[in-house]
Each structure stands twice: as C-alpha cells, then as structure tokens.
Motif scaffolding. Sequence first.
Motif: not given
Length: 921
Positions: A206-207, A212-217, A224-225, A228-234
């Motif tokens: 979550s930090v 991130a947690e939802e995508l990893y689940n 991949k997590v 895909l989630l490098r930008d915290p604003a997206v």
Amino acid sequence: MATSSVDPATVASKVGFAELCGLLEKISKTQGNDKKKKVLKEFVDLWRNYHTELHADNPDLPDSFYPAMRLLLPHLDKERLAYGIKEHMLAKLLIEVLCLGKESPDATKLLNFKAPKTVRGEAGDFANVAFYVLKNRCPDKGTLTILEVNDCLDAIANNNAAKKKEPVRKNILHLLKNLSAVEQKWLIRMIVKELKVGLSQASMLSVYHADAEELYNVNNNLEKVCRLLRDPAVRAHEIGISIFSPFTPMLGERGSPEKVEKLMEGKMYFIETKFDGERMLLHKNDETYKYFSRSGKEYTHVFGSNPYDGSLTPYITNCFKPGVRSCILDGEMLGYHAETKTYGTKAEKFDIKSKELAETKGYQACLQVFDILLFNDKVLTNLPLRERLKYIEKVFNPTEGRFLISSVKEAHNNQDCADALNEAIDGREEGIMVKNPESVYKPNTRKGGWFKIKPEYIGGLMDELDIVIVGGYFGVGHRSGMMSHFMCAVAVPGEDGEKPTIFHSFCKVGSGYSKKELIDFNKKLADHWQVFDKRNPPECLQLAPGFKEKPDAWIHPSNSSIVQVKAAEITDSDKYRTGCTLRFPRVECFRDDKPWFECLTTTELEELRQKSGGKLAGSRYELGDAEPVKKKRKVVSRVVRPTLGSRFKAVDTSDITQISKMLEGKEICIINGSSDWSKSELEKKVVEFGGTITQNPGTSTFCVLAEKIAVRVTNLIKRDLYDIVKVSWFVKCINGEKWIPWTPGDMIHTSPASLRKFKLDYDEYGDSYTEDTTEQQLQDVFDKMKELSDDDVIEGKDIAAIEDDYFPDDSPYGLFRTCRIYVDNNLVLGDISTKIPNSSLDLLALELRFFGAVLSEKLDDHVSHVLVDKSDFSRVGQLREVRRRKSKKFHIVNEDWVRSCLEEGEITNERKYEPDVVVPT
C-alpha cells in the motif's frame, strides 16, 4: 541516495545494498505502523525521483522498484522460490570465511544458534547471532549495489535448482566477503525469507501504490505490479484477470448457522458442500491448459498442458462445448475412487497433486467446478454469482469422476443452514459454504459475501484433546528469543495404574494463544528446556523413525504442561511416532488444572482415530448451540488473585467434636454428596468419626466417596489408583455407628489391590462365598448376571483378548470379533416391518458369525455396523436418521465390505462401502 559512475542505467545499479539495509534497520527500530510506513514512503519517493532523473530522456524504459521490492518481500519472489540454503550451511560458510576454529566460542554460537544456554538473549535468531559474531570483523559499509546482490541471489537459486553446488558456494562467499555485518544480517533474513520488520505485506504494497495489493492478488506477479504501477498518480480502476496469469482466488469468511439470516439480510442464499480437496484454478485457451493452486503455484505438469498429457486434461478435453475458446474455472481438485464411487480425504494420506501417490491409492483427479471468472475473453468477475453460475453450464458437459459442477441449493433461514451442516457432518464432509447470490468475485478477499461453516468453528461439535508439551521451536521476529511453536505428545499407558514414562510425538501447534499467554507460558517453562540431541535423544520421548520431525529443545513431561487442542481431524503422518497427527490444530487453553500424567493416551487416541474415520466432529448441531469462539482482549485495571469456588473448598471443622474412632488414621476425599447428604455434611461426619478429609486424593488417601459420576470421578477412574465408594456405604456406617466392610455392590470403582481381595470372597457377580445373602443383595446379583449375559460387546472383547494372548499370529476366525453387526433384512410395508425369508444376507450373517462377529437382533447402542442389501437401499435414509440421534455412531455398509475384509484379512475402510444414495425426506 549514493550513486556510482557505473553506466547505464537502472536505479538498482546505482543504489547501494547498504542503503536498503539501513532502511530496514530504521523500520525495525521505529514504533507504530504509521511511522514505519512513513519511513518506507520516504525511501520509495526518493527511488521514484531518482528514476525520473535517471530516465529523463527515456521514461518508458522497463525499470521499476521491483529489484528493491523483491528484497523487501522475499517470500513473494516467485522467481527465487528456494535457495536450498539453511542456517547450518550459512554457519559453516561464515566459519570458513572468517577462519574461525571449529571449537571456538563464535563458531559454537553459529552452529548452535538455537541452544538457549549457548547463545543468551538471541537464541533461535540466526541472523542476530551472525551479526554479533561479524560486527568486529567486517567493514562499516559494503560495496555491493542492489543489482549486484540480486544477481548473486538469482545465480544461487538457479544453480541450486540445477544442483550445481560449487557455483552456489562461490556466490555466497562473494556476498559474505563484500558486505558489512548489518548488511549480512538482513541478507541472511532475505535468504531464509523471514524479514520480520513489523510491516505486513499489505502495508508495504500500500505504501508503494494504493492499488498494489489488489493487483498482486489478481496476478501474483510482483514484477508486473511494480512495473504497471510506477506512477502513484495512475490508478488501476480496471484490475483485469487475464488468461494464464495466476491470482489468489476469492475466499470465505468464518460463519455460524445462527447468523446466516442476518448476514444475508433475510434474503435467499446458496449452500454448497465444502470439499476436502485442493483449491485449483483451471485456465484454458484453445488446446492449451494451465492449473494454478490457491497460492499461485502451477501444477500443469501434473494435470496436463494439452489433450495428450497429464492426469486430468486428456479426460476433460472433449467435455468442453463447441465454441468455447477460453475460460478460467474455479473449483476444488478431488481424488475420486472409480470402483467405490467415493471421494478421498486428506486423512487417507494421498495427495492428488502427486500423480503417482494418488494412483497407488486408487484415486483419479476430479475437478468440482463452483465458479467461472472468464468466458471467451470476457471477464465475468463483476457479474453477480447467480449469473456466473449460468455461464458454467455453457462451458462443459459434466462427466462422472472427472469434471463436475458443484451442486448448489437455495436456502432461506437459519434452520436450512443447520440442516445442511448436519448432513455434512453425517457425510463426514469438511463443512458447507454459504454464498450471497448477488456477490461479485473479489480475488483474495474474505469480505465478499462467502462464508465457510465447519464443525470446528462451533463450540461443542468437536472433540477437544488434552495433550502434553514435550518440545519447543524457537520463534523469529516478534517471537524471537522464546519458544513460539510446540511439539505435543500422547502417553503410553503405564502398567498397574502407574504414571506413564514413555510419550509418543503427535503434533506441532503454534496458534490459538495470545502473545501475552505465550510470554507467560515461556516464563513458566524457561528453566526446564534442554537442547535436543538426536545422537542422544531422551528416553521418555519417542519420535518418528529417522527424526523426520524433531524439536529445537525438549522438556520432560513432568516439568511441562497439558494443552487443550482443537482440530479438524486426525490424519496419517509419518513425521510423528503415533503414525498420525492433527489437521489444523490450535490451542484452546493451557491446562494448569490438570497434571501432566492425565494427558491423552495412545489407546484413547486410537479410539478417536477409528471413530468416524478420524473426523473429530460427531455431535449434531442444533440452533441455539454455542457459537464460534472468539477470543476477546481483556482489560484488567487491578490484579485479582484467583480463588477456589466454594464447592471446592474444605468445610470448616474447627468446632467439630470427635465422637468415635471408627475412621481413625483414614484420610478420605469426598467428591460429591447425595440428595440427602451434602458434601459438607459428609465431611463433618468423617471428622466426627475420627477421620481426616482432603480435597485432592494422594498417596495416603484411604478412599474416595462419590454419589454421581462427574468429570472428576471419571478422571480418577482412569488413573485406577483409588477405591471410589458410594456415599450410601458411608451412610450405612453412620447410621449403624460401626465399620461395615465394603462389598462389590458398594463400589463405583475398585483399585487393583481391593479387586484382588474381592476375588477371594466374591464371585464375578458379586455374590459372597461366606456371608449370608439378603433379598436385596440377591436381586443385585441377578441384575448383574443379566447385565453381563446381555452385554455381547463385553463378551466379544473378552474373546478378542483371549485370541490375542493365545493366537498372536492373527487367527482369521476372529476377524470380526470386535464388531457388533445389525443385519437389515427387513421388509417394510407401511408401518409393519417383517423379516424377509431366505434373504441374501442370511448366509452372509452366518459367515460373519463364523469369523467372530456378534449379530444383534436390534439396533441398540452397542451396534458398530449395519449391513444392508445392495439391491434395496430404501431404509438407508431411516438408518441415517437413527445414527444421527445416537451418541455412538455406527457404519452403514453393504455386503461388498464383508467380502473386502475377508479378502484383505483386516477390517477395511467402511466409508467406501456406505450406500451413495440420497433419500428424500
């Protein structure tokens, strides 16, 4: 962050491993979850800023936080599942690198890091022990970057998989020579996958990003997590499920039949059987198949990737309907026995994920499908369950024993749920699932409208076992420095009522208690632990051959404590001396009120194991019974010393005047009184007649008085040390004001010494050889004779004991000696039931008698088996209802069971031969 001149260009190649270890050190020393997360966020923000600066000309480069994240969450790194390295190997390498003498104090600390007397304060935590050995021998800061450390760890994992020992050793030595003591401490924790900094997986993810947690689940892919989630604003508003990408399935929350109506808001709900198998997700794309477990581990190599390979895929390929290109099915992989048409359980010691092991037991893979998540590239997770179930019928045609659709039935109230749970208990199923028809599919969540209801969640339905702690395992993280898990054992009964001296290892428990309870318990046993040495094991403790499961330390049972444990069932296991263990055990409480020698015995364990095929649920659930037990945190404002309840306290005898010496020199323990004489009144009378009273019988106790056979009386009977006499005998002494010798009729339980004396003066029915018999005594003798002559079960056991003494090589003629069988050869016409003349079971009944069975004319409480005719199952439903009401359950079998026992020469598993029919109620 420090950088180097190395080019090109990933952040991991520029950031030193020392800085990541500094972050972990700071997090571990920070108090409070929010403050820990703030420290991690600062590091992540610096990483992202540095990434932007480093890749200003090409921001789309495949560089992310993944190299650091896989070190922060080593247990999620699927690419490095196992290094093949344990603490002992690391200890040897450290000794080699540091040139330590094998007998030196530091070498001893490393090799015996679990010994509490060798390493004080840090016992059990190898990383901390290594740090104290290394801190004066290493540079203040290492020279390796995060990229270089990851490269070494990748090489170790790959070479270990290829069984190349020398490259593994060289990479480990390279890491050890180029890192500081602090860095090596954290490296060791990464290798053993036990970081323990006080931040959970969910908090770390979550930090990094809110999604991130939802995508990893959904995809179980850490790389991949991070990418895909490098930008915290997206934000990842549309978290997709894709074919061949593993994810954690939706889970069920614990529930109770008492609360179902409230949980479902009074609306209709679905009930399914909770299968005792392996959760499995089947991905299909054209002719390619993949299978993933609940944890994301792939088992395609077992079940088959194409129509020509594996234990399942070749049998289900043709089941898919025309037009089905792709799908993801959620279900339970079961073991199906084609001959008996029954499903196996984990108690039968086979693993359906192991093709060879399953086939040796005669089981084939069978997938029970209960949900669908993707159909022809269309994701269905946002559809309600009622609509998803309709899609399953469009996907495949069910095939018996291979590919089935889970049966779903509608229910409306709490009673429907209670009835379904009782059916599951009767059928020895694991439990039931209750689902909201409107629930959408949410990966890796227990809050989505699914509820699992199992007997072990409900107080009173499960047998609780009192077993003794004999071993301990050192904890890590917040449990370091103390025993966090325990090995428990059962006692081999002592001879002639003596305390047991031999104990057999049985199970390992590590849950069910709070941290405070664990700390208090550790303090209680702290002085008694001894290091377990397999070269010189303790005589009182017997483990499985080869020490397949051994504790870090052991404790003599006399210095230990009994724990009350609840579990789902007893399963076969070669890791413990008993040959079996508990499935899902958890501690209910520490039994300070029970002495160590009154723990469960091997004999009692075997009886439990035989009962209901090892399942520990045998009672019927009724609405209003106990609800699932939840431990609540107690807030205590002041210390209150515990005191005995009034019923356990001795009566005040200070003002009692002695009137007789009838009981002089005799110590008597009174457990309970009668309706006419209370416990306190009886105790006063003992003192009046010159005796003394005690609340707990000991070596000097003359006898125990009781009127009702309560739990405490039962425990004393098991110990077989004391004469337990009826209160009515003492009342006769009081009324006659003289000592009256005991007779067998006065006894609730007779000690071995008194029993020998009785045999000289009385026959087996309690009739005296020398004294005149009164009318009442004669009536008691006749009642006793009738009781013994009617009790065929006792007679059968006596004969079985004789056979065991005189025919130790297992005479075949006593095969069914301990079985009491009711042969159901009745013809039912309306309310009239008559015997069928010349029934096919009559001849079989004679054969059963020939081989030692006792045939019962009625379905009494001692019946162990009911034999039914394969051609007529009309009374099975009625028999099951009778079984449900009885405290002692019986098996319902057909004649094939008898034939199987005769062929095998032993009593075979009855479950396979119970009629597999559903009788309408």
